[in-house]
Design an enzyme around this catalytic site. Structure first.
Site, PDB file in Angstrom:
ATOM      1  N   HIS A 158      -8.979   9.419   2.368  1.00  0.00           N
ATOM      2  CA  HIS A 158      -8.651   8.304   1.233  1.00  0.00           C
ATOM      3  C   HIS A 158      -8.878   8.941   0.099  1.00  0.00           C
ATOM      4  CE1 HIS A 158      -8.065   4.291  -0.332  1.00  0.00           C
ATOM      5  NE2 HIS A 158      -7.753   3.932   0.972  1.00  0.00           N
TER       6      HIS A 158
ATOM      7  N   HIS B  36     -11.813   9.485   5.913  1.00  0.00           N
ATOM      8  CA  HIS B  36     -11.732   8.164   6.188  1.00  0.00           C
ATOM      9  C   HIS B  36     -11.242   7.689   7.657  1.00  0.00           C
ATOM     10  CE1 HIS B  36     -10.430   4.159   4.928  1.00  0.00           C
ATOM     11  NE2 HIS B  36      -9.186   4.101   5.327  1.00  0.00           N
TER      12      HIS B  36
ATOM     13  N   ARG C  99      -1.389   9.019   8.885  1.00  0.00           N
ATOM     14  CA  ARG C  99      -1.349   7.616   9.095  1.00  0.00           C
ATOM     15  C   ARG C  99      -0.590   7.032   7.945  1.00  0.00           C
ATOM     16  NH1 ARG C  99      -4.982   2.980   8.601  1.00  0.00           N
ATOM     17  NH2 ARG C  99      -6.189   4.361   7.841  1.00  0.00           N
TER      18      ARG C  99
ATOM     19  N   GLU D  46       0.803  -1.218  -0.076  1.00  0.00           N
ATOM     20  CA  GLU D  46       0.059   0.024   0.203  1.00  0.00           C
ATOM     21  C   GLU D  46       1.022   1.118   0.125  1.00  0.00           C
ATOM     22  OE1 GLU D  46      -2.745  -0.223   3.195  1.00  0.00           O
ATOM     23  OE2 GLU D  46      -4.121  -1.969   2.110  1.00  0.00           O
TER      24      GLU D  46
ATOM     25  N   ARG E 297      -0.648   8.948   1.627  1.00  0.00           N
ATOM     26  CA  ARG E 297      -1.934   9.207   1.077  1.00  0.00           C
ATOM     27  C   ARG E 297      -2.476  10.864   1.215  1.00  0.00           C
ATOM     28  NH1 ARG E 297      -5.516   5.134   4.671  1.00  0.00           N
ATOM     29  NH2 ARG E 297      -4.982   3.385   3.287  1.00  0.00           N
TER      30      ARG E 297
END
Ligand code: FAD
Ligand code: SIN
Length: 542
Positions: free
Chosen positions: A239, A346, A381, A116, A285
């Site tokens: 997100h 998100h 995060r 990811e 992100r």
């Protein structure tokens, strides 16, 4: 006066609440209350998986480095190191309960490792693309068969009962909670030796979110009203890839799809992330989301596109069965069509301040999971680090809180029954729905991916006006589930705005046009808020 008494009151049945209950049931009786059915939670929708170092090609040091790089200077290194080192044990615990993770196609003795954004290695342990659902299914089963754990579904906590609110001048201590039994419209007083908030995040503060309806920030709002310290709420993670389709309510297209080679494109086919970051579509992100927002503002279009047409249909069906069938339901065949996507709220990196043990600044009050702010995520995060955090901190909290179970109930303070006063049934529920809708709209337009002082001030004025109306409504009318959630959403909105106004710089997930650069001299530190004011937060950077 007490309707119910228990060693532990656990509020929430996501992965954090269930794991806490299982661990703590070894030394105490547990009562879990949860505001919908036991399965409904953010955890249930987690797709990508759990970031953990399980391969000899990877190392704790590299996972630590990726987490800290992503966190924009605000990760607490000691917490990051300890959490990541506990990852393999957390996975083994889940497997011992019976969770079956996807095995590697080339070696059935090993787990498959997904990739990811922001990760330098393949390290995401997953169960297909429905990891959260699979983990929860097993944990719910084990919880239901544990005689020391009682579960009350459709019970929503209204507020924590504290010694301070009852007028005692001793150290502030949580004594339990007032809880609405939703189906019977009855308010219960529950006394506990220790109370654990595992209430998850607050995506519903925003108009567009990947979160289900339960995510209304109840735990953060209750803790704040009880006098707990709240930390870093300006860092809301959006997100990048939520499915853009009029009929798809908040359906996520996992970052793992980009991990398997999908790239983001504009409608004219340009792979725009290459222009902005060496990791391209797999950049962290915050960066991907901000760049999508920028591209959409430039082009005036409504969405960008995810392209995984380089993979075969059979691969996609095998690796992403849930996403594949959901897309097909909306007429999108991922193997030959581009998937329209937009960013959506998100995850909350901020929350109730917690130490390594999940302990808050209030006696007998613990937090674990997304409701907490532990120092792991900093200003942004790293993907799939939140389930890891939920697992590690729920175990820590179960161990640390033993000390309260060995003693009696707090100082034998009498807890008064809930006083409904002269509250009557509301004949204007439209006030609740209207306010709810308005908050979510202005939070999206003024306090989301790109902020400015003017937009934040505008949002502040709005929420202050609305708070007066909601407060009045709250005391005049009989409490319902919707009213409880509206009150909490309003509190969250007000807190997020205050935090965002205070941080006069851009860092991680907080980007403001008026202060577009980092200001390490002043702001390389946590923001901590308690009883209506900011107090000196911990300085992170040397
Ligand atoms: P939740 O799972 O949200 O549980 C909260 C519980 O509290 C619920 O049972 C709720 O009903 C209950 N509750 C709330 N308020 C009250 C109240 N007042 N009274 C009683 N009960 C209450 N993270 C990863 O690490 N990997 C992933 O792959 C991943 N994918 C994700 C995909 C989606 C679509 C979403 C939304 C999130 C994803 N995340 C992922 C984030 C992660 O799922 C969450 O951070 C994590 O599951 C939070 O767990 P939790 O137990 O803290 O809270
Ligand atoms: C995803 O699968 O993209 C979500 C992962 C996460 O939020 O950590």
């Amino acid at each position: 006066m007490i309707d119910y008494q228990t060693d532990y009151l656990v509020i929430g049945s996501g992965i954090a609440g269930l794991m806490f209950a299982l661990k703590a049931s070894k030394h105490a009786n547990i009562t879990i209350i949860t505001k919908r059915s036991i399965d409904e939670s953010n955890s249930n929708y987690a797709q990508g998986g759990i970031a953990t170092v399980m391969s000899s090609a990877d190392s704790f040091d590299e996972h630590i480095k990726d987490t800290i790089t992503c966190g924009g200077g605000l990760c607490h290194r000691d917490i990051v190191e300890k959490t990541i080192q506990r990852g393999p044990q957390a996975i083994r615990d889940l497997m011992n309960y019976g969770v079956q993770f996807t095995k590697s196609a080339s070696n059935k003795d090993e787990l498959d490792l997904g990739k990811e954004g922001g990760h330098s290695h393949r390290r995401i342990i997953h169960a297909g693309d429905i990891t959260g659902h699979e983990v929860k299914k097993v944990l719910i089963d084990v919880v239901k068969n544990n005689p020391k754990i009682n579960v009350f579904e459709y019970h929503i906590a209204i507020d924590l009962v504290t010694s301070k609110k009852l007028g005692f001048s001793t150290r502030n201590t949580v004594l339990g909670a007032y809880v609405l039994d939703i189906k019977n419209s009855k308010i219960l007083t529950i006394r506990a030796k220790s109370t654990v908030l595992a209430t998850g995040g607050a995506g519903k503060v925003y108009l567009y979110t990947t979160n289900p309806d339960i995510a209304t920030g109840d735990g953060i709002a209750m803790a704040y009203r009880a006098g707990a310290r709240i930390k870093n709420l300006e860092f809301v993670q959006f997100h990048p890839t939520c499915l853009y389709h009029p009929k798809a309510k908040s359906f996520l297209i996992s970052e793992a799809v980009r991990g398997e080679g999908a790239v983001l494109r504009t409608s004219d086919g340009r792979e725009f992330m290459k222009d902005y970051h060496p990791m391209g579509s797999l950049a962290p992100r915050d960066i991907v989301t901000q760049k999508i927002d920028l591209e959409l503002k430039k082009s005036g279009e409504e969405c960008v596109y995810l392209d995984i047409t380089n993979k075969s249909k059979s691969f996609l069906k095998e690796r992403f069965p849930n996403i594949f069938s959901k897309c097909l339901q909306y007429g999108i065949d991922m193997s030959c069509d581009l998937i329209p996507v937009v960013p959506a709220a998100h995850y909350f990196c901020g929350g109730v301040q917690s130490d390594w043990n999940g302990q808050t600044n209030i006696d007998r009050l613990y937090v674990c999971g997304e409701v907490s702010c532990t120092g792991l995520h900093g200003a942004n995060r790293l993907a799939s680090n939140s389930l890891l955090e939920a697992l590690v901190f729920s175990s820590n909290a179960a161990e640390s809180s033993k000390k309260y179970i060995e003693n009696d109930y707090p100082e034998n303070i009498e807890i008064p029954k809930w006083d409904a006063g002269s509250a009557k049934d509301s004949d204007e529920t439209v006030v609740v729905t209207n306010n709810w809708d308005e908050i979510r709209r202005f939070m999206w337009h003024y306090v989301s991916i790109v902020r400015s002082s003017k937009r934040l001030e505008r949002a502040k004025n709005r929420i202050e006006l609305m708070q007066k109306e909601i407060h009045q409504y709250y005391w005049d009318f009989v409490i319902t589930n919707d009213l409880i959630e509206l009150r909490n959403i309003a509190t969250l909105a007000e807190l997020i705005i205050s935090f965002a106004l205070y941080r006069k710089e851009s860092r991680g997930l907080h980007y403001t046009l008026d202060y577009p650069k980092k200001n390490d001299k002043v702001f390389c530190r946590d923001l901590v808020y308690e009883n209506g004011k900011f107090i000196e937060g911990e300085k992170i950077c040397e």
